[in-house]
Design a protein around this motif. Structure first.
Motif, PDB file in Angstrom:
ATOM      1  N   GLN A  11       1.895   1.607  -0.281  1.00  0.00           N
ATOM      2  CA  GLN A  11       2.090   3.047  -0.110  1.00  0.00           C
ATOM      3  C   GLN A  11       0.945   3.825  -0.747  1.00  0.00           C
ATOM      4  OE1 GLN A  11       5.938   4.324  -1.528  1.00  0.00           O
ATOM      5  NE2 GLN A  11       6.964   2.633  -0.485  1.00  0.00           N
ATOM      6  N   ALA A  12       0.595   3.474  -1.979  1.00  0.00           N
ATOM      7  CA  ALA A  12      -0.466   4.179  -2.685  1.00  0.00           C
ATOM      8  C   ALA A  12      -1.808   4.026  -1.971  1.00  0.00           C
ATOM      9  CB  ALA A  12      -0.573   3.669  -4.125  1.00  0.00           C
ATOM     10  N   ILE A  13      -2.124   2.817  -1.533  1.00  0.00           N
ATOM     11  CA  ILE A  13      -3.401   2.572  -0.850  1.00  0.00           C
ATOM     12  C   ILE A  13      -3.471   3.358   0.450  1.00  0.00           C
ATOM     13  CG2 ILE A  13      -4.784   0.804   0.312  1.00  0.00           C
ATOM     14  CD1 ILE A  13      -3.675  -1.154  -1.889  1.00  0.00           C
ATOM     15  N   LEU A  14      -2.377   3.387   1.205  1.00  0.00           N
ATOM     16  CA  LEU A  14      -2.364   4.160   2.446  1.00  0.00           C
ATOM     17  C   LEU A  14      -2.538   5.655   2.179  1.00  0.00           C
ATOM     18  CD1 LEU A  14       0.419   2.363   4.501  1.00  0.00           C
ATOM     19  CD2 LEU A  14      -2.030   2.443   5.008  1.00  0.00           C
ATOM     20  N   LEU A  15      -1.873   6.160   1.166  1.00  0.00           N
ATOM     21  CA  LEU A  15      -2.011   7.577   0.838  1.00  0.00           C
ATOM     22  C   LEU A  15      -3.445   7.925   0.430  1.00  0.00           C
ATOM     23  CD1 LEU A  15       1.309   8.146  -1.123  1.00  0.00           C
ATOM     24  CD2 LEU A  15       0.676   9.159   1.080  1.00  0.00           C
TER      25      LEU A  15
END
Length: 66
Positions: A11-15
């Motif tokens: 999630q963090a990497i995609l954001l």
């Protein structure tokens, strides 16, 4: 049953890196590969994972960089 829940690191990497199909000519822009590599170096040096960036306690550590 198959679920499509993304792990917090994902999630963090995609954001940070994805544009989500939008033409992002305005801020914030997704991180470039070079920017992401710098961030991952900083995370490793501070014994953190991308998911830690989703936590409010990380804000204090990030503010020290500025």
């Amino acid at each position: 049953m198959l679920t499509h829940i993304l792990q917090p690191d994902t999630q963090a990497i995609l954001l940070l890196c994805a544009s989500f199909g939008q033409n992002r000519q305005i801020e914030p822009q997704p991180l470039t590969l070079s920017e992401y590599n710098s961030l991952t170096d900083w995370l490793r040096e501070n014994q953190m994972r991308p998911s830690d960036l989703l936590e409010s306690t990380t804000r204090e550590q990030l503010q020290k960089l500025l």
